[in-house]
Structure formats: C-alpha cells, structure tokens
Design an enzyme around this catalytic site. Structure first.
Site, PDB file in Angstrom:
ATOM      1  N   GLY A 176       2.068   2.451  12.956  1.00 44.55           N
ATOM      2  CA  GLY A 176       1.777   3.740  13.595  1.00 44.55           C
ATOM      3  C   GLY A 176       0.313   3.821  14.000  1.00 44.55           C
ATOM      4  N   ASP A 209      11.700   1.725   4.346  1.00 46.31           N
ATOM      5  CA  ASP A 209      12.005   3.102   4.736  1.00 46.31           C
ATOM      6  C   ASP A 209      11.770   3.987   3.520  1.00 46.31           C
ATOM      7  OD1 ASP A 209      13.278   5.586   5.295  1.00 46.31           O
ATOM      8  OD2 ASP A 209      14.433   4.601   6.865  1.00 46.31           O
ATOM      9  N   ALA A 225       6.123   9.473   8.358  1.00 51.57           N
ATOM     10  CA  ALA A 225       6.523  10.883   8.505  1.00 51.57           C
ATOM     11  C   ALA A 225       7.519  11.021   9.643  1.00 51.57           C
ATOM     12  CB  ALA A 225       5.297  11.749   8.806  1.00 51.57           C
ATOM     13  N   THR A 239      -0.881  17.630   6.787  1.00 50.12           N
ATOM     14  CA  THR A 239      -1.163  18.214   8.096  1.00 50.12           C
ATOM     15  C   THR A 239      -1.749  19.621   8.017  1.00 50.12           C
ATOM     16  OG1 THR A 239      -0.012  19.037  10.075  1.00 50.12           O
ATOM     17  CG2 THR A 239       1.285  18.917   8.084  1.00 50.12           C
ATOM     18  N   TYR A 266       8.616  21.378   9.841  1.00 46.94           N
ATOM     19  CA  TYR A 266       7.705  20.246   9.617  1.00 46.94           C
ATOM     20  C   TYR A 266       6.646  20.618   8.571  1.00 46.94           C
ATOM     21  CZ  TYR A 266       3.822  17.017  10.528  1.00 46.94           C
ATOM     22  OH  TYR A 266       2.791  16.112  10.394  1.00 46.94           O
ATOM     23  N   LYS A 282       6.134  19.059   4.779  1.00 43.51           N
ATOM     24  CA  LYS A 282       4.899  18.362   4.367  1.00 43.51           C
ATOM     25  C   LYS A 282       4.258  19.073   3.175  1.00 43.51           C
ATOM     26  CE  LYS A 282       3.100  15.221   6.420  1.00 43.51           C
ATOM     27  NZ  LYS A 282       3.261  13.727   6.444  1.00 43.51           N
TER      28      LYS A 282
HETATM   29  N1  LIG Z   1       0.047  12.862  14.786  1.00 41.00           N
HETATM   30  C1  LIG Z   1      -0.640  13.956  14.410  1.00 41.00           C
HETATM   31  O1  LIG Z   1      -1.196  14.686  15.258  1.00 41.00           O
HETATM   32  C2  LIG Z   1      -0.759  14.312  12.954  1.00 41.00           C
HETATM   33  C3  LIG Z   1      -1.487  15.451  12.583  1.00 41.00           C
HETATM   34  C4  LIG Z   1      -1.646  15.754  11.226  1.00 41.00           C
HETATM   35  C5  LIG Z   1      -1.078  14.936  10.269  1.00 41.00           C
HETATM   36  N2  LIG Z   1      -0.357  13.841  10.659  1.00 41.00           N
HETATM   37  C6  LIG Z   1       0.237  12.997   9.622  1.00 41.00           C
HETATM   38  O2  LIG Z   1      -0.444  11.756   9.669  1.00 41.00           O
HETATM   39  C7  LIG Z   1       0.441  10.696   9.367  1.00 41.00           C
HETATM   40  C8  LIG Z   1       0.325   9.587  10.399  1.00 41.00           C
HETATM   41  O3  LIG Z   1       0.638  10.103  11.686  1.00 41.00           O
HETATM   42  P1  LIG Z   1       0.609   9.180  12.985  1.00 41.00           P
HETATM   43  O4  LIG Z   1       0.185  10.044  14.113  1.00 41.00           O
HETATM   44  O5  LIG Z   1      -0.119   7.905  12.715  1.00 41.00           O
HETATM   45  O6  LIG Z   1       2.146   8.879  13.164  1.00 41.00           O
HETATM   46  P2  LIG Z   1       2.877   7.600  13.801  1.00 41.00           P
HETATM   47  O7  LIG Z   1       2.028   6.947  14.808  1.00 41.00           O
HETATM   48  O8  LIG Z   1       4.237   8.064  14.226  1.00 41.00           O
HETATM   49  O9  LIG Z   1       3.016   6.641  12.521  1.00 41.00           O
HETATM   50  C9  LIG Z   1       3.915   6.893  11.485  1.00 41.00           C
HETATM   51  C10 LIG Z   1       4.520   5.585  11.086  1.00 41.00           C
HETATM   52  O10 LIG Z   1       5.472   5.827  10.035  1.00 41.00           O
HETATM   53  C11 LIG Z   1       6.683   5.166  10.358  1.00 41.00           C
HETATM   54  N3  LIG Z   1       7.800   5.878   9.763  1.00 41.00           N
HETATM   55  C12 LIG Z   1       8.428   6.994  10.223  1.00 41.00           C
HETATM   56  N4  LIG Z   1       9.425   7.329   9.368  1.00 41.00           N
HETATM   57  C13 LIG Z   1       9.402   6.419   8.373  1.00 41.00           C
HETATM   58  C14 LIG Z   1      10.183   6.230   7.219  1.00 41.00           C
HETATM   59  N5  LIG Z   1      11.207   7.055   6.920  1.00 41.00           N
HETATM   60  N6  LIG Z   1       9.896   5.192   6.389  1.00 41.00           N
HETATM   61  C15 LIG Z   1       8.866   4.347   6.698  1.00 41.00           C
HETATM   62  N7  LIG Z   1       8.107   4.450   7.791  1.00 41.00           N
HETATM   63  C16 LIG Z   1       8.368   5.490   8.621  1.00 41.00           C
HETATM   64  C17 LIG Z   1       6.741   5.171  11.870  1.00 41.00           C
HETATM   65  O11 LIG Z   1       7.603   4.160  12.330  1.00 41.00           O
HETATM   66  P3  LIG Z   1       8.555   4.416  13.628  1.00 41.00           P
HETATM   67  O12 LIG Z   1       7.663   4.999  14.678  1.00 41.00           O
HETATM   68  O13 LIG Z   1       9.069   3.061  13.929  1.00 41.00           O
HETATM   69  O14 LIG Z   1       9.621   5.377  13.162  1.00 41.00           O
HETATM   70  C18 LIG Z   1       5.282   4.919  12.234  1.00 41.00           C
HETATM   71  O15 LIG Z   1       5.000   3.532  12.224  1.00 41.00           O
HETATM   72  C19 LIG Z   1       1.823  11.324   9.212  1.00 41.00           C
HETATM   73  O16 LIG Z   1       2.110  11.485   7.845  1.00 41.00           O
HETATM   74  C20 LIG Z   1       1.706  12.694   9.869  1.00 41.00           C
HETATM   75  O17 LIG Z   1       2.542  13.654   9.256  1.00 41.00           O
HETATM   76  C21 LIG Z   1      -0.197  13.510  11.963  1.00 41.00           C
END
Ligand SMILES: NC(=O)c1ccc[n+]([C@@H]2O[C@H](COP(=O)([O-])OP(=O)(O)OC[C@H]3O[C@@H](n4cnc5c(N)ncnc54)[C@H](OP(=O)(O)O)[C@@H]3O)[C@@H](O)[C@H]2O)c1
Length: 286
Positions: free
Chosen positions: A10, A33, A57, A98, A125, A129
């Site tokens: 990710g 997973d 997530a 988040t 969501y 979280k």
């Molecule tokens: N994006 C934002 O703006 C944001 C803001 C605040 C907090 N966050 C938090 O920050 C964290 C990272 O976010 P990010 O933007 O880096 O997200 P991301 O790019 O979607 O990365 C998340 C990774 O987790 C994997 N994943 C999803 N479901 C899974 C599961 N059940 N088991 C194992 N792996 C799984 C995804 O794989 P696939 O894509 O192959 O499913 C992806 O590689 C998350 O916890 C999110 O809640 C994000």
C-alpha cells in the site's frame, strides 16, 4: 530490530518498507489477510518480529457503509488478530488509525483535536477504526496507535491515484475542478508519517499519537496548494459537502495536533504545504 509490515504494498506500507530498510519484512494482502486470525498468528509466530506495523484497512469510506461486516472484520477484528499475535511473541504493535474517529462533536468546531479528545465517529469506517484502536490497546500492552489523515504518497496503491494526482489529472482533462470548502483536515505525506513512526518505534513509545503534517486546510485549499506549487492553470469551483451526494457522512473538521510527540521528545512533522512540495518534487511534477 526486525519489523513486520502488514499491507506492505500500500502507499504507507511502501514508505514504511523504505524507512525501516533491511529491518523490514513485508506482507502484502496476498501474503497475509488480517481477517484470518490463524493465518496471522502462524506468520507472526514464524517470523518472531520485534514490532508489527499494521497498515491494512478497508478504508473506502462510502463502501464501508454498504459492507459494515467487512469494515469491522478488517479494521476492528483484523486489528485485534494482529495485536494478539504480536503480543504472543512479545512484539509491539503499531496500528494506523484515522482522523475520521472524530466529527460527531461540535459541528462548528474549528480547533484541532488532541489525543485526549474523545472519539465520536459519524460513519461506519470511523466507528470500525475507533473499535480497532480500543481492541489493539486492550490486546497488546506494547502498542502505538497512530492517527493520521488525508494520506498521499509516491507509491502507487491499488486505489490508483492520490488526491494531488487526481486534481492534476482533472485539471488537465477538464480544465476545471469542483472541491469542497467545508471539510478541514491535516493532510499528510506518507514518507513523513513513515519516518516519524520509525522514531516512535525506536523510542519504544506507548499509547496514542496523532501524526499529521502540521497545520490544516480544507480540501479546496489543499487542491489550490497542489495547483500553485505545480504551476497548473485551472478554474476552481468551491462547493459544499451537501452538493457531493456521498453515501458516508464526513467530519466537517478533523484537523489534529501532534502534542504527544513533544511529550516523548520528538519534533512535529513539517507543515503540510512544505510536505506537499516535497511530494510533488519526488513525483517529478515540479
Ligand atoms: N488513505 C488515507 O487518506 C488515510 C487517512 C487516515 C488513515 N489511514 C489509515 O492508514 C492506513 C494505510 O492507508 P493507505 O492509504 O496506505 O492504504 P492502502 O494504500 O490501501 O494500503 C493498505 C494496504 O493494506 C492491504 N489490505 C487491505 N485489506 C487487507 C486485509 N484484510 N489484510 C491484509 N492486508 C490488507 C491493501 O491491499 P489491497 O489494496 O491489495 O487490498 C493495501 O496494500 C490504513 O490503516 C488507513 O485506515 C488512511
């Protein structure tokens, strides 16, 4: 030190892999997973890491409203599976949460949330979280819960684009963008978040930390920052959230302060606009 990074492909996961370098062992969604408790335990037991960093997530906010079972399985029970497996081998756990745990308080709020402010999420969501945070803290006493916001990074995630990329693409194809002015946040560059997470881990810190780039802006101001820094000419139309017809409610204000960082002797992250400039430069856009 040996560190397991869950969700390593990710956008944040890839920056954590870079920040920890040879100390990091990555697990993609295909490798592991988090909803599979037995699979998680077996992977963590055989690796015996010192820390497990869980970025996994289900975070498509509108889709969480349609599929709350998957939201809770990934964001709450999945977080518990990881925290427990880490605890069983004596490892610490970092859980990424988040700013969307906030929003239900005062709709007129305009001062940033501290770590001591009570969460009050307004969508599935955020609720899932917030539940994940509690489960992680309860399951593993060596925990760091990191709340961040509005993430963008140089790695291409499966989502395919970051907000700055989306804005630049829309400007180039349509010549105009419509962006909301009534949601404010502290957007954060994942490279900065990954480096600061490493500092917290190296300090053996414990507890809840807000980690965002400093300051706050509306999504409209964030988009304007992108266009100003990238030198892109575009017509910008300010709109209100109620014109967007999204399934999930969003906090109108979810900016956060990072006060606890100072308490453990660490410096705050740089201002959001400076970080955005670094991102655009790393992407070769400026
Ligand atoms: N994006 C934002 O703006 C944001 C803001 C605040 C907090 N966050 C938090 O920050 C964290 C990272 O976010 P990010 O933007 O880096 O997200 P991301 O790019 O979607 O990365 C998340 C990774 O987790 C994997 N994943 C999803 N479901 C899974 C599961 N059940 N088991 C194992 N792996 C799984 C995804 O794989 P696939 O894509 O192959 O499913 C992806 O590689 C998350 O916890 C999110 O809640 C994000």
């Amino acid at each position: 030190m040996k560190v397991a990074v869950i969700g390593s492909t990710g956008q944040l996961g890839q920056d954590l892999m870079r920040a920890f370098g040879e100390e990091a062992v990555g697990f993609s969604h295909q490798d592991l997973d988090v909803t599979d408790g037995v699979g998680v335990a077996s992977r963590i037991y055989s690796l015996e890491p010192d820390w497990v960093l869980n970025t996994a997530a289900f975070h498509r906010v509108d889709d969480c409203e349609i599929n709350p079972a998957l939201a809770f399985a990934s964001n709450a029970l999945g977080a518990l599976n990881v925290a427990r497996a880490a605890a069983a081998v004596g490892a610490g756990v970092v859980f990424f949460s988040t700013d969307y745990v906030f929003g239900g308080q005062d709709r007129e709020r305009s001062h940033p949330y501290k770590e001591s402010d009570a969460p009050q999420p307004i969508n599935i969501y955020g609720i899932s979280k917030a539940a994940g945070e509690q489960l992680v803290m309860q399951a593993n006493e060596r925990h760091i819960v990191v709340r961040s916001a509005g993430l963008y990074g140089t790695a291409t995630s499966r989502k395919g684009w970051t907000f700055p990329e989306l804005m630049i693409n829309k400007a180039r194809t349509d010549g105009f963008v419509r962006v909301v002015t009534d949601q404010a946040l502290s957007p954060t560059f994942t490279a900065d978040l990954a480096r600061k997470t490493k500092e917290l881990v190296e300090k053996e810190a414990t507890g809840l930390f807000h980690l965002t780039n400093a300051g706050e802006c509306s999504w409209f101001e964030f988009a304007k920052g992108v266009f100003d820094l990238a030198g892109v000419e575009v017509k910008m139309e300010p709109i209100q959230t109620d014109q967007t017809q999204r399934r999930a409610r969003r906090p109108s204000y979810s900016a956060m302060t990072t006060a606890r960082l100072e308490e453990v002797g660490l410096s705050p992250l740089r201002p959001w606009k400076e970080a955005l400039g670094a991102y655009l430069s790393a992407k070769g856009i400026v």
